[in-house]
Design an enzyme around this catalytic site. Structure first.
Site, PDB file in Angstrom:
ATOM      1  N   CYS A 111       0.673  -1.381  -0.099  1.00 32.63           N
ATOM      2  CA  CYS A 111       0.279   0.124  -0.329  1.00 32.63           C
ATOM      3  C   CYS A 111       0.614   1.331   0.122  1.00 32.63           C
ATOM      4  O   CYS A 111       1.842   1.305   0.580  1.00 32.63           O
ATOM      5  CB  CYS A 111      -1.066   0.026   1.448  1.00 32.63           C
ATOM      6  SG  CYS A 111      -2.215   1.168   1.247  1.00 32.63           S
ATOM      7  N   CYS A 121       0.503   4.766   7.452  1.00 31.96           N
ATOM      8  CA  CYS A 121      -0.188   4.816   8.281  1.00 31.96           C
ATOM      9  C   CYS A 121       1.418   3.467   8.921  1.00 31.96           C
ATOM     10  O   CYS A 121       1.208   2.679   8.505  1.00 31.96           O
ATOM     11  CB  CYS A 121      -1.493   3.729   8.355  1.00 31.96           C
ATOM     12  SG  CYS A 121      -2.221   4.334   6.619  1.00 31.96           S
ATOM     13  N   CYS A 139       0.994  -0.149  10.339  1.00 28.96           N
ATOM     14  CA  CYS A 139       0.246  -0.975   9.381  1.00 28.96           C
ATOM     15  C   CYS A 139       1.523  -1.585   9.058  1.00 28.96           C
ATOM     16  O   CYS A 139       2.111  -1.403   8.472  1.00 28.96           O
ATOM     17  CB  CYS A 139      -0.925  -0.055   8.900  1.00 28.96           C
ATOM     18  SG  CYS A 139      -1.529  -1.542   7.582  1.00 28.96           S
ATOM     19  N   CYS A 165     -16.444  -9.237   5.536  1.00 28.66           N
ATOM     20  CA  CYS A 165     -15.521  -8.193   5.416  1.00 28.66           C
ATOM     21  C   CYS A 165     -14.511  -8.212   4.611  1.00 28.66           C
ATOM     22  O   CYS A 165     -13.621  -9.209   4.359  1.00 28.66           O
ATOM     23  CB  CYS A 165     -15.364  -7.552   7.181  1.00 28.66           C
ATOM     24  SG  CYS A 165     -16.409  -7.392   7.870  1.00 28.66           S
ATOM     25  N   CYS A 176     -18.872  -6.010   3.832  1.00 23.08           N
ATOM     26  CA  CYS A 176     -18.755  -5.010   3.948  1.00 23.08           C
ATOM     27  C   CYS A 176     -17.437  -5.143   2.975  1.00 23.08           C
ATOM     28  O   CYS A 176     -16.761  -6.327   2.818  1.00 23.08           O
ATOM     29  CB  CYS A 176     -18.140  -5.360   5.761  1.00 23.08           C
ATOM     30  SG  CYS A 176     -17.482  -3.418   5.633  1.00 23.08           S
ATOM     31  N   CYS A 229     -19.626   1.462   8.746  1.00 18.96           N
ATOM     32  CA  CYS A 229     -18.440   1.202   9.588  1.00 18.96           C
ATOM     33  C   CYS A 229     -17.096   1.703   9.311  1.00 18.96           C
ATOM     34  O   CYS A 229     -16.496   2.289   9.389  1.00 18.96           O
ATOM     35  CB  CYS A 229     -18.503   0.006   8.980  1.00 18.96           C
ATOM     36  SG  CYS A 229     -16.964  -1.287  10.513  1.00 18.96           S
ATOM     37  N   ARG A 239     -17.919  -2.925  17.564  1.00 14.06           N
ATOM     38  CA  ARG A 239     -17.406  -4.280  17.040  1.00 14.06           C
ATOM     39  C   ARG A 239     -15.740  -4.236  17.840  1.00 14.06           C
ATOM     40  O   ARG A 239     -15.215  -3.450  17.659  1.00 14.06           O
ATOM     41  CB  ARG A 239     -16.527  -4.465  15.546  1.00 14.06           C
ATOM     42  CG  ARG A 239     -15.904  -5.184  15.453  1.00 14.06           C
ATOM     43  CD  ARG A 239     -16.475  -5.463  14.265  1.00 14.06           C
ATOM     44  NE  ARG A 239     -17.505  -5.925  13.552  1.00 14.06           N
ATOM     45  CZ  ARG A 239     -17.686  -5.195  12.969  1.00 14.06           C
ATOM     46  NH1 ARG A 239     -17.787  -4.389  12.343  1.00 14.06           N
ATOM     47  NH2 ARG A 239     -19.366  -4.886  12.185  1.00 14.06           N
TER      48      ARG A 239
END
Ligand code: SAM
Ligand code: DTB
Ligand code: SF4
Length: 326
Positions: A53, A57, A60, A97, A129, A189, A261
């Protein structure tokens, strides 16, 4: 208590700082007014496009700028994703998801494949999701037409702390995608992570941003940082489980109808800590041995936990429809 959208940081802080038994009692009281007790939704997560990616972040393992031991992969095939969804359904999951390590959703064949995956998951009778990064209006509309139940797009932390964790996009870009998702009629979400080095005020500010959304997000994932080797946050100390309990309770009290969640970090929690999270209003978990790239409790351990606690899995559509969260 009425559903409110005018929470202030001071009010949220006052709740966050309550004696823990009082906080959990209040959260459970709100929970019982809006949700069936002793029921938890089981959601399965699958990384349909792993690693590489371009975003930075700091938490991550999938960021190409971090040095975590994650092999970048191409988008999985529709067949393999739907076969995982079928297995998830067989093991008792009601929501599937799909996560992609993209800065923004791709156009063309890859996006068409994702739409086919969404339709396929819905045809299995499961909620679908997806979390694909930023969306434009057309993509949000196409996902809505494919039947997507909810779009996951976390704000992660406070606006003030955001730049210490992510520099390749802004907090406002996050909010913009969320607005597009809402306008397309897809459930939102949206939640965040604790344990990034943020202050309690940052946590309360994050809750205020979520609780001022109209409508409130239909689901709010509360993640505890999983510190992964090779990421800038690899040496962050683990979150004290009692802080996770406080965060869940505050989310439950401020967003009474949302599915809250208990997300990343559950592998490190004792059964007793998880029980406290349920008392505090968590009513959804990720179920299955893996999150996206990191571990999650075994299915057998979770089944035993739920049985020992006398909790049942929420059946599909037994909770409010995501777009009717208000
Ligand atoms: N690329 C998309 C995006 O960022 O929106 C979707 C995937 S991203 C991995 C989804 C969420 O996972 C992040 O927003 C973050 O809250 C959470 N997450 C990622 N790595 C984590 C970690 N190491 N510990 C806890 N939560 C994490
Ligand atoms: C969310 O808030 N947590 C999930 C889901 N949304 C996509 C992701 C957790 C990822 C944890 C790190 C990993 O397994 O890579
Ligand atoms: Fe990319 Fe999402 Fe990971 Fe950020 S959290 S690096 S956007 S996959």
């Amino acid at each position: 208590m009425d559903i409110r959208h005018d929470w202030t940081v001071a009010q949220v802080r006052e709740i966050y700082d309550l004696p823990l038994t009082e906080l959990v009692f209040r959260a459970q009281t709100v929970h019982r007014q809006h949700h069936p007790e002793n029921a938890v939704q089981l959601c399965t997560l699958l990384s349909v496009k792993t690693g590489g990616c371009p975003e930075d972040c700091a938490y991550c393992p999938q960021s190409a700028r971090n040095d975590a031991d994650v092999e970048p992969e191409k988008l999985l095939s529709v067949e393999s994703v739907l076969s995982s969804a079928r297995k998830a359904r067989e093991s008792g999951s009601t929501r599937f998801c799909m996560g992609a390590a993209w800065r923004d959703a791709k156009s063309g064949k890859q996006f068409d494949d994702v739409l086919t995956m969404v339709r396929g998951v819905r045809e299995l009778g499961m909620e679908a999701c997806a979390t694909l990064g930023m969306l434009n209006d057309d993509q949000a509309k196409a996902l809505a037409d494919a039947g997507l139940t909810a779009y996951n797009h976390n704000i992660d932390t406070s606006r003030e702390f955001y730049g210490s964790i992510i520099t390749t996009r802004t907090f406002d870009e996050r909010l913009q995608t969320l607005e597009r998702v809402t306008n397309a009629g897809i459930g939102v979400c949206c939640g965040g992570i604790i344990g990034l080095g943020e202050s309690i005020t940052d946590r309360c500010r994050m809750i205020v941003t979520l609780a001022r959304m109209t409508p409130h997000p239909s689901s709010v994932p509360v993640n505890a940082l999983v510190p992964v080797s090779g990421t800038p946050l690899e040496n962050q100390p683990r979150v004290d489980p009692l802080e996770l309990v406080r965060m869940i309770a505050v989310a439950r009290i401020t967003m009474p109808k949302a599915m809250v969640r208990l997300s990343a970090g559950r592998s490190e929690l004792s059964r007793e800590a998880q029980m406290l999270c349920f008392m505090a209003g968590a009513n959804s978990i990720f179920y299955g041995d893996k999150l996206l790239t990191t571990g999650n409790p075994d299915v057998e351990a979770d089944q035993k936990l739920l049985a020992d606690l006398g909790m049942k899995a929420l059946v599909p559509h037994a909770h409010p429809h995501p777009t009717a969260a208000e």
